[in-house]
Design a protein around this motif. Structure first.
Motif, PDB file in Angstrom:
ATOM      1  N   ASP A 373       0.854  -1.190   0.000  1.00  0.00           N
ATOM      2  CA  ASP A 373       0.000   0.000   0.000  1.00  0.00           C
ATOM      3  C   ASP A 373       0.892   1.243   0.000  1.00  0.00           C
ATOM      4  O   ASP A 373       1.691   1.450   0.907  1.00  0.00           O
ATOM      5  CB  ASP A 373      -0.902  -0.018   1.240  1.00  0.00           C
ATOM      6  CG  ASP A 373      -1.819   1.197   1.326  1.00  0.00           C
ATOM      7  OD1 ASP A 373      -1.963   1.894   0.305  1.00  0.00           O
ATOM      8  OD2 ASP A 373      -2.364   1.450   2.414  1.00  0.00           O
ATOM      9  N   ASP A 374       0.747   2.050  -1.038  1.00  0.00           N
ATOM     10  CA  ASP A 374       1.564   3.271  -1.152  1.00  0.00           C
ATOM     11  C   ASP A 374       0.808   4.527  -0.742  1.00  0.00           C
ATOM     12  O   ASP A 374       1.248   5.649  -1.026  1.00  0.00           O
ATOM     13  CB  ASP A 374       2.046   3.436  -2.602  1.00  0.00           C
ATOM     14  CG  ASP A 374       3.111   2.419  -2.961  1.00  0.00           C
ATOM     15  OD1 ASP A 374       3.961   2.133  -2.101  1.00  0.00           O
ATOM     16  OD2 ASP A 374       3.083   1.908  -4.096  1.00  0.00           O
ATOM     17  N   SER A 375      -0.286   4.370  -0.048  1.00  0.00           N
ATOM     18  CA  SER A 375      -1.128   5.530   0.246  1.00  0.00           C
ATOM     19  C   SER A 375      -0.601   6.394   1.386  1.00  0.00           C
ATOM     20  O   SER A 375      -0.997   7.548   1.518  1.00  0.00           O
ATOM     21  CB  SER A 375      -2.556   5.066   0.572  1.00  0.00           C
ATOM     22  OG  SER A 375      -2.565   4.259   1.746  1.00  0.00           O
ATOM     23  N   GLU A 376       0.287   5.861   2.232  1.00  0.00           N
ATOM     24  CA  GLU A 376       0.797   6.626   3.367  1.00  0.00           C
ATOM     25  C   GLU A 376       2.302   6.813   3.235  1.00  0.00           C
ATOM     26  O   GLU A 376       3.062   5.848   3.296  1.00  0.00           O
ATOM     27  CB  GLU A 376       0.483   5.912   4.689  1.00  0.00           C
ATOM     28  CG  GLU A 376      -1.003   5.746   4.957  1.00  0.00           C
ATOM     29  CD  GLU A 376      -1.251   5.061   6.294  1.00  0.00           C
ATOM     30  OE1 GLU A 376      -0.759   5.570   7.316  1.00  0.00           O
ATOM     31  OE2 GLU A 376      -1.907   4.010   6.291  1.00  0.00           O
ATOM     32  N   ALA A 377       2.727   8.061   3.081  1.00  0.00           N
ATOM     33  CA  ALA A 377       4.149   8.345   2.882  1.00  0.00           C
ATOM     34  C   ALA A 377       4.980   7.966   4.098  1.00  0.00           C
ATOM     35  O   ALA A 377       6.137   7.561   3.974  1.00  0.00           O
ATOM     36  CB  ALA A 377       4.334   9.834   2.565  1.00  0.00           C
ATOM     37  N   GLU A 378       4.398   8.095   5.299  1.00  0.00           N
ATOM     38  CA  GLU A 378       5.170   7.785   6.508  1.00  0.00           C
ATOM     39  C   GLU A 378       5.331   6.282   6.729  1.00  0.00           C
ATOM     40  O   GLU A 378       6.122   5.859   7.576  1.00  0.00           O
ATOM     41  CB  GLU A 378       4.525   8.421   7.744  1.00  0.00           C
ATOM     42  CG  GLU A 378       3.164   7.870   8.136  1.00  0.00           C
ATOM     43  CD  GLU A 378       2.005   8.532   7.398  1.00  0.00           C
ATOM     44  OE1 GLU A 378       0.851   8.349   7.819  1.00  0.00           O
ATOM     45  OE2 GLU A 378       2.275   9.251   6.400  1.00  0.00           O
ATOM     46  N   ARG A 379       4.564   5.480   5.990  1.00  0.00           N
ATOM     47  CA  ARG A 379       4.706   4.021   6.082  1.00  0.00           C
ATOM     48  C   ARG A 379       4.864   3.449   4.682  1.00  0.00           C
ATOM     49  O   ARG A 379       3.920   2.915   4.115  1.00  0.00           O
ATOM     50  CB  ARG A 379       3.504   3.402   6.796  1.00  0.00           C
ATOM     51  CG  ARG A 379       3.535   3.614   8.292  1.00  0.00           C
ATOM     52  CD  ARG A 379       2.544   2.736   9.006  1.00  0.00           C
ATOM     53  NE  ARG A 379       1.180   3.163   8.783  1.00  0.00           N
ATOM     54  CZ  ARG A 379       0.143   2.814   9.557  1.00  0.00           C
ATOM     55  NH1 ARG A 379       0.338   2.025  10.594  1.00  0.00           N
ATOM     56  NH2 ARG A 379      -1.075   3.225   9.288  1.00  0.00           N
ATOM     57  N   PRO A 380       6.069   3.562   4.097  1.00  0.00           N
ATOM     58  CA  PRO A 380       6.273   3.093   2.718  1.00  0.00           C
ATOM     59  C   PRO A 380       5.952   1.610   2.591  1.00  0.00           C
ATOM     60  O   PRO A 380       6.392   0.794   3.387  1.00  0.00           O
ATOM     61  CB  PRO A 380       7.771   3.339   2.479  1.00  0.00           C
ATOM     62  CG  PRO A 380       8.189   4.310   3.534  1.00  0.00           C
ATOM     63  CD  PRO A 380       7.284   4.100   4.702  1.00  0.00           C
ATOM     64  N   GLY A 381       5.150   1.298   1.593  1.00  0.00           N
ATOM     65  CA  GLY A 381       4.764  -0.092   1.374  1.00  0.00           C
ATOM     66  C   GLY A 381       3.519  -0.498   2.120  1.00  0.00           C
ATOM     67  O   GLY A 381       2.970  -1.575   1.874  1.00  0.00           O
ATOM     68  N   GLY A 382       3.083   0.320   3.065  1.00  0.00           N
ATOM     69  CA  GLY A 382       1.873   0.000   3.814  1.00  0.00           C
ATOM     70  C   GLY A 382       2.157  -0.576   5.186  1.00  0.00           C
ATOM     71  O   GLY A 382       3.315  -0.740   5.596  1.00  0.00           O
ATOM     72  N   VAL A 383       1.090  -0.894   5.902  1.00  0.00           N
ATOM     73  CA  VAL A 383       1.197  -1.343   7.291  1.00  0.00           C
ATOM     74  C   VAL A 383       2.004  -2.631   7.394  1.00  0.00           C
ATOM     75  O   VAL A 383       2.918  -2.755   8.214  1.00  0.00           O
ATOM     76  CB  VAL A 383      -0.215  -1.551   7.893  1.00  0.00           C
ATOM     77  CG1 VAL A 383      -0.108  -2.038   9.332  1.00  0.00           C
ATOM     78  CG2 VAL A 383      -1.012  -0.263   7.835  1.00  0.00           C
ATOM     79  N   PHE A 384       1.679  -3.601   6.575  1.00  0.00           N
ATOM     80  CA  PHE A 384       2.342  -4.904   6.679  1.00  0.00           C
ATOM     81  C   PHE A 384       3.817  -4.810   6.305  1.00  0.00           C
ATOM     82  O   PHE A 384       4.696  -5.289   7.034  1.00  0.00           O
ATOM     83  CB  PHE A 384       1.635  -5.925   5.782  1.00  0.00           C
ATOM     84  CG  PHE A 384       2.211  -7.311   5.868  1.00  0.00           C
ATOM     85  CD1 PHE A 384       1.875  -8.155   6.914  1.00  0.00           C
ATOM     86  CD2 PHE A 384       3.103  -7.780   4.906  1.00  0.00           C
ATOM     87  CE1 PHE A 384       2.416  -9.435   7.007  1.00  0.00           C
ATOM     88  CE2 PHE A 384       3.641  -9.050   4.983  1.00  0.00           C
ATOM     89  CZ  PHE A 384       3.293  -9.873   6.038  1.00  0.00           C
TER      90      PHE A 384
END
Length: 744
Positions: A373-384
């Motif tokens: 998931d690329d929707s959050e810049a502070e978490r590259p790649g997403g939650v997982f």
């Protein structure tokens, strides 16, 4: 009691059933006492008595009485509960180890009614709660005995099991069990919160834990989870929150225990029940993730889109939290050393099963886009993905953290997700830049399972052209060599050695700086020399072929790089690296690749191209000619499909094949079938032609060169003819003509 006495009691129950419409004041009490007497009598095993009772109307009577008792409302319902309990006891005892009675009870509909009874209790349960469902001791006894009956009725009797599967009884039992006895819920018990001051908490918790133990035995029986058969599929995604919430009992902090359970003896049974069910839960979660696609898909979806999935339980997130933070409960310290060691080992095995489950979810191809998931810049790649990256960064100092399990889980999971170039590149490039962290894990002391995960991930990452420079800057090739994965002591893990070779092979493909790292020794052995030594001693086609292909890529990178594009230092490194390769060991390795690859024309072609390039070096031509003419060494070859133990002393004889690499080239030129592409034959002609150029081979080897030409001339002349059947390939014709022109 005599057999006739039991029959009289069965007959009396029939009479009491007939009198139910009269609605007499003591009717349920009479039914209770009659059933209790009969149930007590049946505790003594008497097969003849069981058979005789099964042949009466007792099964139908029990079913009708149970249905009537369940349907009684309000105050009268409380009076009927003791009767329900005793009726269940009678049924459980008459079908114990008695298939005929199991059959007649099934025909009468008794198991179906019991499942309905359990469903009515399950409706009151709130799933995935930390605290136990408030329920009275009489009700606990009913639920426990109902589950006990289903267990007795189903053991080894498929007809009942099949009906229970159809009724989804396993899910009902799981709902009830996890609500009545959530693992560790006894830790939160306080006397003031007991359901009724008159109830004995010890009795209540003993009932709860026994009920839970019986529940899992019944679930196991319904699933048919035996070594000799595939378990029945009785759970789906709906079971996930019920199962995963049970793991919360093993995540700190732990509450202070009430005085009721302050002593080791007072909680022994509960602790053992928790541990036993924990093992079952972990195994079942792993099984579901391996066998049920919907489970894998919903776990991933719930991680990325938590709203509306799993009834509010963030299942995959909770799994990750347990794997990271779950720990041995402090009260295990009071166990004997042997008992504690056994539990700790089982606990770790359970975590290992959950790691496999997580990796399986990440390995589901349909989950690749869900978990990334690329929707959050502070978490590259997403939650997982960010969680996996965080684990690697946080716990990479394994000597300090001892968290091999997290590194294994993270590297294998990321390896599954990074099968696409875009994802692979994102892992290596900023802001994630995972290369140096992976390099830090490649130590000689690192456990082989960790190396397996790290090297597997690196192999995926190295396949992306855009990653190779960054991985090279992280020192991956040097770290692989330093980790001793190519040493003799690691030969028992051939699959990991081959993966490590694959990393080096990809990284040297078109990257001269990585080729320098491979070829030039920092102090002693270079990574290339380690790989070639492994190739020499191995009897595996995979190791020999892949190991030599690393050398092929190194040759291509060095010879195809224009020195005018390099600075002075790198020009010197290129010359030094070429000097290392233009030696007998390296050139002979390429010739052996040709000699052993009759079934793999692509590998022959790679060896031919590499030898052609090497022959352009001032000292290369003579070495290449020698490698083609010299007898090939005897090699014991084992195909990759054979286990190591399959290579016996007699099978270790030289492989049947060409005596020399030149013999294999002869075969290639003669073979005009589609098995050998025209490109390969053209490249062979080019190599032979180039060796005949003036100055390529030393003058003192003119006799050997002439012998090679004479042996191949007729074949090459035949290929140079444009007419014939089948029609000649233009590329082959042109290459053959050029070779003959050079030889003239």
């Amino acid at each position: 009691m005599s057999g006739s006495g039991a029959l009289e009691l069965a007959s009396k129950l029939g009479d009491l059933l007939a009198q139910l419409p009269l609605n007499q004041s003591n009717q349920w009490s009479d039914i209770e006492l009659t059933a209790q007497t009969l149930a007590n009598d049946l505790r003594s095993k008497n097969v003849e008595q069981q058979t005789a009772l099964g042949q009466t109307l007792l099964p139908q009577t029990l079913t009708s009485l149970l249905k009537s008792a369940i349907s009684v409302k309000q105050d009268a319902g409380a009076a009927a509960k003791p009767a329900i309990y005793e009726l269940l006891r009678v049924a459980a005892n008459i079908c114990m180890d008695h298939d005929d009675n199991r059959g007649v009870l099934l025909e009468a509909g008794f198991p179906q009614s019991v499942v309905g009874l359990l469903e009515s209790y399950a409706e009151t349960a709130q799933p995935a709660q930390k605290e136990a469902l408030p329920i009275s001791i009489p009700d606990l006894k009913i639920v426990k005995t109902a589950i006990g009956f289903l267990l007795n009725a189903s053991v080894g009797y498929d007809a009942v099991v099949d009906r229970l599967v159809a009724l989804e009884a396993a899910m009902t039992i799981l709902k009830l069990s996890t609500a009545i006895y959530p693992l560790g819920s006894w830790q939160y018990f306080q006397p003031a919160s007991a359901p009724g001051d008159s109830e004995d908490p010890t009795e209540a918790w003993t009932l709860r834990s026994t009920l839970a133990s019986w529940s899992w035995r019944a679930i196991e029986e319904i699933r048919g989870d035996e070594d000799n058969q595939q378990p029945r599929l009785v759970f789906g995604p709906d079971a996930l929150p019920l199962l995963i919430s049970q793991l919360r009992a093993f995540i700190p902090p732990y509450p202070e225990l009430a005085s009721t359970f302050s002593s080791s003896s007072s909680r022994r049974t509960l602790v053992q029940t928790d541990y036993d069910i924990y093992e079952q839960v972990c195994g079942l979660i792993e099984s579901l993730c391996l066998d049920v696609e919907d489970v894998r898909l919903l776990l991933a979806r719930g991680m990325t889109f938590p709203d509306g999935e799993h009834g509010g339980v963030a299942c995959l997130s909770e799994l990750l939290t347990f794997v990271e933070k779950g720990d041995y409960p402090p009260y295990w310290a009071s166990d004997s050393p042997g008992e504690r060691a056994s539990r700790e080992k089982g606990f770790d095995l359970g975590k290992g099963a959950l790691v496999k489950a997580i990796v399986e979810v990440a390995g589901e191809e349909k989950n690749t886009d869900t978990l990334w998931d690329d929707s959050e810049a502070e978490r590259p790649g997403g939650v997982f993905v960010s969680r996996m990256v965080e684990w690697i960064r946080t716990y990479k100092s394994l000597k300090e953290s001892s968290r091999d399990d997290l590194i294994i889980c993270a590297t294998l999971s990321l390896g599954n997700i990074c099968r696409r170039d875009a994802h692979s590149t994102a892992i290596v490039k900023p802001p994630i830049s995972l290369g140096p962290d992976l390099a830090a894990l490649l130590e000689p002391s690192t456990d082989i399972k960790v190396k397996h995960g790290v090297i597997g991930l690196l192999k995926h990452l190295a396949q992306s052209q855009g990653n190779r420079a960054a991985l090279g800057q992280a020192g991956i090739i040097q770290r692989l060599a330093a980790s001793q994965i190519w040493s003799e002591k690691a030969d028992m893990v051939e699959i990991i050695q081959v993966a490590a070779i694959g990393v080096a092979k990809h990284m040297c493909n078109g990257d001269i700086d990585n080729t320098f790292s491979l070829v030039l020794p920092p102090v002693e052995d270079s990574p290339l020399s380690q790989i070639l030594e492994l190739v020499r001693r191995s009897d595996s086609i995979a190791v020999k072929s892949e190991g030599t292909r690393v050398l092929v890529n190194a040759v291509k990178s060095l010879w195809s790089t224009d020195p005018k594009t390099l600075d002075e230092d790198r020009v010197k490194k290129r010359e030094a690296a070429m000097k290392v390769i233009v030696t007998e060991p390296c050139v002979s390795a390429l010739a052996r690749l040709i000699g052993r690859s009759k079934r793999y024309p692509t590998l022959i072609n790679e060896g031919v191209v590499a030898l052609s390039l090497v022959s352009t070096h001032p000292n290369g031509g003579t070495l290449v000619l020698d490698s083609l003419l010299n007898p090939l060494p005897a090699e014991a070859i084992r195909t990759t499909s054979q286990p190591l133990s399959a290579v016996s002393a007699t099978e270790g004889s030289p492989v049947v094949g060409p005596r020399r690499a030149l013999d294999m080239l002869t075969y290639v030129l003669r073979e005009s079938t589609p098995n050998v592409p025209a490109e390969v034959r053209a490249n062979v002609c080019a190599l032979l032609g180039h060796l005949g150029r003036k100055g390529v081979v030393a003058e003192n080897r003119a006799t050997d060169l002439q012998r090679m030409k004479e042996g191949m001339r007729e074949l090459v002349e035949g290929l140079a003819r444009e007419s014939g059947e089948p029609p000649a390939n233009p590329k082959v014709v042109a290459a053959a003509k050029r070779a003959l022109e050079v030889w003239a």
